[in-house]
Write a protein that holds these residues in place. Structure first.
Motif, mmCIF file in Angstrom:
data_model
loop_
_atom_site.group_PDB
_atom_site.id
_atom_site.type_symbol
_atom_site.label_atom_id
_atom_site.label_comp_id
_atom_site.label_asym_id
_atom_site.label_seq_id
_atom_site.Cartn_x
_atom_site.Cartn_y
_atom_site.Cartn_z
ATOM 1 N N ILE A 88 0.974 -1.218 0.167
ATOM 2 C CA ILE A 88 -0.184 0.126 0.248
ATOM 3 C C ILE A 88 0.813 1.226 -0.037
ATOM 4 C CG2 ILE A 88 -1.833 0.831 1.380
ATOM 5 C CD1 ILE A 88 -2.745 -1.410 1.945
ATOM 6 N N LEU A 89 1.951 1.698 0.822
ATOM 7 C CA LEU A 89 2.980 2.745 0.964
ATOM 8 C C LEU A 89 3.509 2.353 -0.486
ATOM 9 C CD1 LEU A 89 4.854 1.759 4.229
ATOM 10 C CD2 LEU A 89 3.231 3.665 4.119
ATOM 11 N N SER A 90 3.887 1.232 -1.110
ATOM 12 C CA SER A 90 4.726 1.108 -2.388
ATOM 13 C C SER A 90 3.727 1.853 -3.495
ATOM 14 C CB SER A 90 4.953 0.557 -2.975
ATOM 15 O OG SER A 90 6.243 -0.212 -1.478
ATOM 16 N N ILE A 91 2.437 1.779 -3.490
ATOM 17 C CA ILE A 91 1.887 1.659 -4.676
ATOM 18 C C ILE A 91 1.814 3.557 -5.348
ATOM 19 C CG2 ILE A 91 -0.048 2.063 -5.803
ATOM 20 C CD1 ILE A 91 -0.724 -0.845 -4.574
ATOM 21 N N PRO A 92 1.531 4.658 -4.637
ATOM 22 C CA PRO A 92 1.739 5.677 -4.638
ATOM 23 C C PRO A 92 3.068 6.403 -4.686
ATOM 24 C CG PRO A 92 0.728 5.498 -2.405
ATOM 25 C CD PRO A 92 1.243 4.635 -3.264
ATOM 26 N N ILE A 93 4.460 5.497 -4.239
ATOM 27 C CA ILE A 93 5.590 5.787 -4.695
ATOM 28 C C ILE A 93 5.772 5.510 -5.934
ATOM 29 C CG2 ILE A 93 7.956 5.066 -4.083
ATOM 30 C CD1 ILE A 93 7.359 4.548 -1.161
ATOM 31 N N ILE A 94 5.195 4.167 -6.638
ATOM 32 C CA ILE A 94 6.158 4.153 -7.972
ATOM 33 C C ILE A 94 5.413 4.480 -9.047
ATOM 34 C CG2 ILE A 94 4.859 1.415 -10.046
ATOM 35 C CD1 ILE A 94 5.594 -0.088 -6.757
ATOM 36 N N LEU A 95 4.102 5.100 -8.848
ATOM 37 C CA LEU A 95 2.585 5.935 -9.373
ATOM 38 C C LEU A 95 3.730 7.653 -9.492
ATOM 39 C CD1 LEU A 95 -0.868 5.335 -8.647
ATOM 40 C CD2 LEU A 95 0.512 4.235 -10.332
ATOM 41 N N LEU A 96 4.102 7.766 -8.552
ATOM 42 C CA LEU A 96 4.551 9.572 -8.534
ATOM 43 C C LEU A 96 6.567 9.815 -8.603
ATOM 44 C CD1 LEU A 96 2.772 10.638 -5.333
ATOM 45 C CD2 LEU A 96 1.975 11.233 -7.788
ATOM 46 N N SER A 97 7.045 8.403 -8.756
ATOM 47 C CA SER A 97 8.692 8.504 -8.813
ATOM 48 C C SER A 97 8.960 8.497 -10.262
ATOM 49 C CB SER A 97 9.179 8.481 -7.623
ATOM 50 O OG SER A 97 8.494 7.067 -7.849
ATOM 51 N N THR A 98 10.104 8.634 -11.202
ATOM 52 C CA THR A 98 10.286 8.634 -11.938
ATOM 53 C C THR A 98 11.066 6.940 -12.065
ATOM 54 O OG1 THR A 98 12.517 9.528 -11.984
ATOM 55 C CG2 THR A 98 10.374 10.554 -12.970
ATOM 56 N N MET A 99 10.750 5.577 -12.866
ATOM 57 C CA MET A 99 12.296 5.019 -12.767
ATOM 58 C C MET A 99 13.143 4.976 -13.333
ATOM 59 S SD MET A 99 11.613 1.143 -14.372
ATOM 60 C CE MET A 99 12.266 1.262 -16.033
ATOM 61 N N MET A 100 14.247 5.587 -12.181
ATOM 62 C CA MET A 100 16.135 6.145 -13.258
ATOM 63 C C MET A 100 15.618 7.219 -13.805
ATOM 64 S SD MET A 100 17.675 3.416 -11.921
ATOM 65 C CE MET A 100 17.315 2.268 -10.721
ATOM 66 N N GLY A 101 15.128 7.602 -13.424
ATOM 67 C CA GLY A 101 14.533 9.702 -14.134
ATOM 68 C C GLY A 101 13.744 9.784 -15.717
ATOM 69 N N LYS A 102 13.680 8.090 -15.909
ATOM 70 C CA LYS A 102 12.583 8.167 -16.741
ATOM 71 C C LYS A 102 10.950 8.194 -16.524
ATOM 72 C CE LYS A 102 16.100 5.963 -19.763
ATOM 73 N NZ LYS A 102 17.042 5.960 -18.736
ATOM 74 N N MET A 126 18.754 12.579 -9.996
ATOM 75 C CA MET A 126 18.144 11.251 -10.335
ATOM 76 C C MET A 126 17.552 10.462 -8.859
ATOM 77 S SD MET A 126 18.128 8.365 -12.684
ATOM 78 C CE MET A 126 19.442 7.391 -11.804
ATOM 79 N N ASP A 127 16.326 10.513 -8.354
ATOM 80 C CA ASP A 127 16.614 9.528 -7.212
ATOM 81 C C ASP A 127 16.446 8.046 -7.349
ATOM 82 O OD1 ASP A 127 13.953 8.742 -6.713
ATOM 83 O OD2 ASP A 127 13.562 11.443 -6.990
ATOM 84 N N PHE A 128 16.629 7.251 -6.297
ATOM 85 C CA PHE A 128 15.670 5.789 -6.486
ATOM 86 C C PHE A 128 15.170 5.595 -4.916
ATOM 87 C CE2 PHE A 128 20.782 5.953 -7.967
ATOM 88 C CZ PHE A 128 21.033 5.572 -8.825
ATOM 89 N N PHE A 129 13.807 6.443 -5.597
ATOM 90 C CA PHE A 129 13.381 5.955 -4.474
ATOM 91 C C PHE A 129 11.602 5.183 -5.388
ATOM 92 C CE2 PHE A 129 12.733 10.360 -2.763
ATOM 93 C CZ PHE A 129 13.061 9.732 -1.032
ATOM 94 N N TRP A 130 11.429 4.737 -6.644
ATOM 95 C CA TRP A 130 11.144 3.368 -7.090
ATOM 96 C C TRP A 130 11.802 2.185 -6.631
ATOM 97 C CZ3 TRP A 130 11.705 0.181 -11.025
ATOM 98 C CH2 TRP A 130 10.717 -0.379 -11.663
ATOM 99 N N GLU A 131 13.027 2.370 -6.925
ATOM 100 C CA GLU A 131 14.283 1.073 -7.461
ATOM 101 C C GLU A 131 13.640 0.891 -5.467
ATOM 102 O OE1 GLU A 131 14.193 3.015 -10.210
ATOM 103 O OE2 GLU A 131 14.836 3.544 -8.616
ATOM 104 N N LEU A 132 13.908 2.083 -4.071
ATOM 105 C CA LEU A 132 13.901 1.159 -2.896
ATOM 106 C C LEU A 132 12.220 0.330 -2.942
ATOM 107 C CD1 LEU A 132 14.991 1.728 0.564
ATOM 108 C CD2 LEU A 132 13.114 4.122 0.052
ATOM 109 N N ALA A 133 11.229 1.064 -3.230
ATOM 110 C CA ALA A 133 9.847 -0.041 -2.832
ATOM 111 C C ALA A 133 9.775 -0.758 -3.511
ATOM 112 C CB ALA A 133 8.552 1.514 -3.972
ATOM 113 N N THR A 134 10.476 -0.974 -4.925
ATOM 114 C CA THR A 134 10.015 -2.574 -5.819
ATOM 115 C C THR A 134 11.568 -3.074 -4.529
ATOM 116 O OG1 THR A 134 11.502 -1.458 -7.128
ATOM 117 C CG2 THR A 134 9.535 -1.857 -7.692
ATOM 118 N N LEU A 135 12.442 -2.988 -4.713
ATOM 119 C CA LEU A 135 13.373 -3.833 -3.659
ATOM 120 C C LEU A 135 12.736 -4.351 -2.969
ATOM 121 C CD1 LEU A 135 16.559 -2.655 -3.855
ATOM 122 C CD2 LEU A 135 16.351 -5.106 -4.389
ATOM 123 N N ILE A 136 12.640 -3.675 -1.626
ATOM 124 C CA ILE A 136 11.842 -3.617 -0.503
ATOM 125 C C ILE A 136 10.852 -5.086 -0.844
ATOM 126 C CG2 ILE A 136 11.122 -2.978 1.899
ATOM 127 C CD1 ILE A 136 12.216 -0.574 1.641
#
Length: 702
Positions: free
Chosen positions: A64-78, A155-165
């Motif tokens: 639940i915490l990850s879904i907004p992160i995946i939608l709102l942050s870019t994946m590797m800047g893309k 570039m940030d890595f929030f997207w990767e953080l969420a998917t990794l966890i």
């Protein structure tokens, strides 16, 4: 009957093992939670279960915490097609990612702390390195971009953080689930056995209740032939009880008022009332529960191999990451590019597939084994099994049923019919649970004959039994007694019957030989095909038995076993195992009784059939719960397949990293190929899925 003394450990006891699980099922539930806690080794996966909390809840909250992160942050800047942002969305991402890192990542961080305390970084440290670097660097990027208005967008890595966890939590949840399913399989085996006790209520009425509801101080009624449900003291009635599987005492023990009884022993012909002193949990059988716990904790060399791989990847990631930082900084003089390369390497080194590779195979093989009646107490046995040269087998109860059937009964005296000969024997034997007695009584039942009354029945140790019927002295004796007392008998007839594998008992009335009964032990129907298959695999079967040479020879010949050691004492079995081992052979020993225990311990792999006795359970590495010798083949095949899967999974898991780390460091940057963490994350997920599917396809048979 002297030849048959060794048969006397009772074969009812084979149920005990699985029954033990049932007694302790409630217990099992609480024990499961402690399964990983008692020893903190650095195995990554399982032993960090203590930090995992409720993984299912953790996974879904993190999702639940990850879904907004995946939608709102870019994946590797893309920007991905489904992503969007709005003023202030970066703040939302930061808050959610912080919650996710500390909540979802905590099990890994605690596990890493444990590994580092033990100066042995492995799986948990590697995972923690990946998520911590991703989080810390992303917070730095957020501050630079939003608060310091950095001229270059970092570039940030929030997207990767969420998917990794998320992937990590999912993996560990699968693993824990698989392990508790293995426990459930044991419980299923337990449910095949009786689970009730007859409790006597205050008003004298009786009620059948579930064993787990029986309490200390209650009174239970144990009818003839039933298993004693709990430890207790007899307050009414007298009987004889077979405690062979508990104490190793093969003869029935006579019990009366105030005598102690042990849960799991088998009641003879009398009904008794027992006051409960210990229930399943506190009673003798609770060691069976420990077995299950220990089976989960045993570690195999291959498992630590996955830790070695994780350890290697941890150091490689650090060295390559720092190296990449230095080289890129020297080349570009841009600290952001250099940092980003280093972070990418550290995140990509996080090998989830590897964290799953071995635990998934182990969990699957434990549960497969359990469903097929194999309780693998020592995982090491799965590895040793592929090297086995010799399998030594006890005869009675392992290759044969251990219950005797009457093949022939004759009268030598015209005043007695052959049915009367059988009846006189039965009259002395009707309270005995000796396998030979049981055979005679069964035959009487089949023929629907009534048994004459006998008085003053006594056991003649090593000879047989004696009693009085209709004022006459009646004895059942062995052939050695006949020879000793110089009582004549038809030698040719005796030889003919015993050469067919029969045990022959003679009947004497007033010391005159009037008839005989010949009984044979039935060969288990699966035994022959098992021996054929072992020979085909190049494994040499060896028979060990306390029985006489002639009977052993007959059975061995029918089964196709060439090497036979007969008339053995328990210490002889152990000596023979030792002799074979000294020749450099890998020995597996299969047995079911107290007399097999020394050999089971000595052998490279000890296999207990149906865990006939507590001693056998303690001594064995593997337990065949269904008492079916054919399961030895299942064990050998499971062992081979488990090994293969473990090695395959280590390659799948680590292979991805071997390729990805140098690419992430920018080895091929010169020709424009740099692995972005996004692509890395996709490949990582793929290798995880492959490893999981590969583990789940483990089968016992080819």
């Amino acid at each position: 009957m002297s030849e048959n003394k060794h048969h006397e450990h009772d074969h009812h006891n084979h149920d005990m093992m699985a029954e033990g699980h049932m007694h302790h099922h409630d217990n099992h539930e609480n024990q499961k939670e402690h399964a990983g806690h008692e020893h903190h080794d650095h195995s990554g996966g399982m032993d960090h279960s203590m930090h995992m909390g409720n993984l299912k809840v953790k996974f879904f909250v993190s999702l639940i915490l990850s879904i907004p992160i995946i939608l709102l942050s870019t994946m590797m800047g893309k920007q991905l097609p489904f992503q969007f942002s709005f003023p202030g969305s970066d703040w939302v991402v930061l808050v959610l990612a912080t919650a996710l890192f500390f909540y979802g990542g905590m099990p890994f961080l605690k596990g890493a702390k444990m590994e580092l305390d033990m100066k042995s970084p492995a799986m948990m440290t590697l995972i923690s390195l990946g998520i911590s670097v991703a989080y810390v660097y992303s917070v730095y990027a957020f501050i630079a971009n939003n608060l310091l208005n950095s001229p270059v967008h970092i570039m940030d890595f929030f997207w990767e953080l969420a998917t990794l966890i998320l992937i990590m939590l999912l993996g560990h949840w699968i693993e824990m689930n698989a392990i508790s399913n293995a426990g459930n399989a044991l419980q299923k085996m337990a449910e095949l056995l009786p689970n009730l006790a007859t409790v006597i209520k205050e008003d004298g009425s009786t009620e059948e209740v579930s064993l787990k509801e029986v309490q200390v101080g209650q009174k239970v009624l144990v009818k003839a032939g039933e298993k004693v449900p709990t430890d207790g003291i007899i307050i009414e009635g007298k009987t004889s009880i077979n405690e062979s599987m508990v104490t190793g005492e093969s003869k029935d023990v006579v019990k009366g008022l105030h005598d102690k009884v042990i849960g799991g022993s088998v009641n003879g012909s009398g009904a008794i009332t027992v006051e409960v002193t210990g229930t399943g949990e506190s009673g003798y059988l609770s060691q069976v529960m420990e077995l299950v716990g220990n089976a989960q904790k045993e570690k195999s060399r291959v498992e630590s191999m996955s830790d070695k791989v994780a350890k290697m990847l941890f150091y490689v990631a650090l060295v390559v990451g720092i190296g990449a930082f230095i080289i890129w900084y020297v080349l570009t003089k841009d600290i952001n590019i250099a940092l980003e390369r280093m972070v990418t390497v550290l995140i990509i080194a996080c090998p989830h597939a590897l964290g799953l590779a071995i635990p998934l195979v182990t969990a699957k093989s434990t549960s497969l084994g359990a469903k097929n009646g194999l309780l693998i107490k020592n995982r090491q046995a799965l590895e040793t099994a592929k090297k086995v040269d010799v399998i030594m087998m006890d005869k009675t109860g392992t290759l044969t049923e251990g219950n005797f059937a009457v093949n022939d009964y004759l009268s030598f005296d015209s005043t007695y019919t052959k049915e009367q000969v059988l009846g006189l024997m039965a009259s002395l034997e009707q309270n005995s649970s000796h396998p030979l007695s049981v055979g005679v009584l069964k035959k009487m039942e089949e023929l629907n004959l009534s048994i004459p009354q006998a008085t003053d029945i006594t056991n003649l140790p090593g000879i047989g039994m004696e009693g009085t019927v209709d004022g006459k002295d009646v004895k059942i004796v062995s052939v050695s007694y006949m020879k000793q007392q110089h009582i004549s008998f038809d030698n040719d007839l005796f030889n003919q019957l015993s050469s067919q594998g029969n045990s022959v008992s003679f009947l004497l009335v007033d010391n005159k030989s009037i008839g005989l009964v010949a009984q044979g032990d039935q060969i288990k129907e699966e035994a022959k095909s098992m021996i054929d298959r072992l020979l085909a695999q190049g494994i040499k079967p060896v028979m060990l038995t306390g029985d006489n040479r002639q009977v052993a020879g007959v059975v061995a010949k029918q089964l196709g076993i060439e090497a036979v050691h007969a008339e053995l004492m328990p210490e002889d079995k152990e000596k023979i195992v030792k002799e074979y081992k000294e020749k450099g052979l890998v020995v597996m020993m299969v047995g079911d009784g107290v007399n097999d225990a020394p050999g089971l311990v000595r052998a490279d792999i000890g296999v207990a059939i149906g865990a006939g006795t507590d001693v056998a359970i303690d001594s064995a590495d593997v337990i065949l719960v269904k008492s079916n010798p054919f399961d030895i083949l299942h064990f050998l095949s499971l062992s081979k397949n488990t090994q293969r899967k473990m090695v395959q999974n280590l390659w799948w898991g680590a292979g991805y990293n071997i390729l990805a780390i140098p690419l992430a460091a920018g080895v091929l940057a010169g020709i424009g190929i740099v692995l972005s963490p996004a692509v890395g994350a996709i490949f990582m997920s793929l290798s995880t899925v492959i490893v999981a599917i590969n583990a789940m396809t483990l089968r016992i048979k080819e």
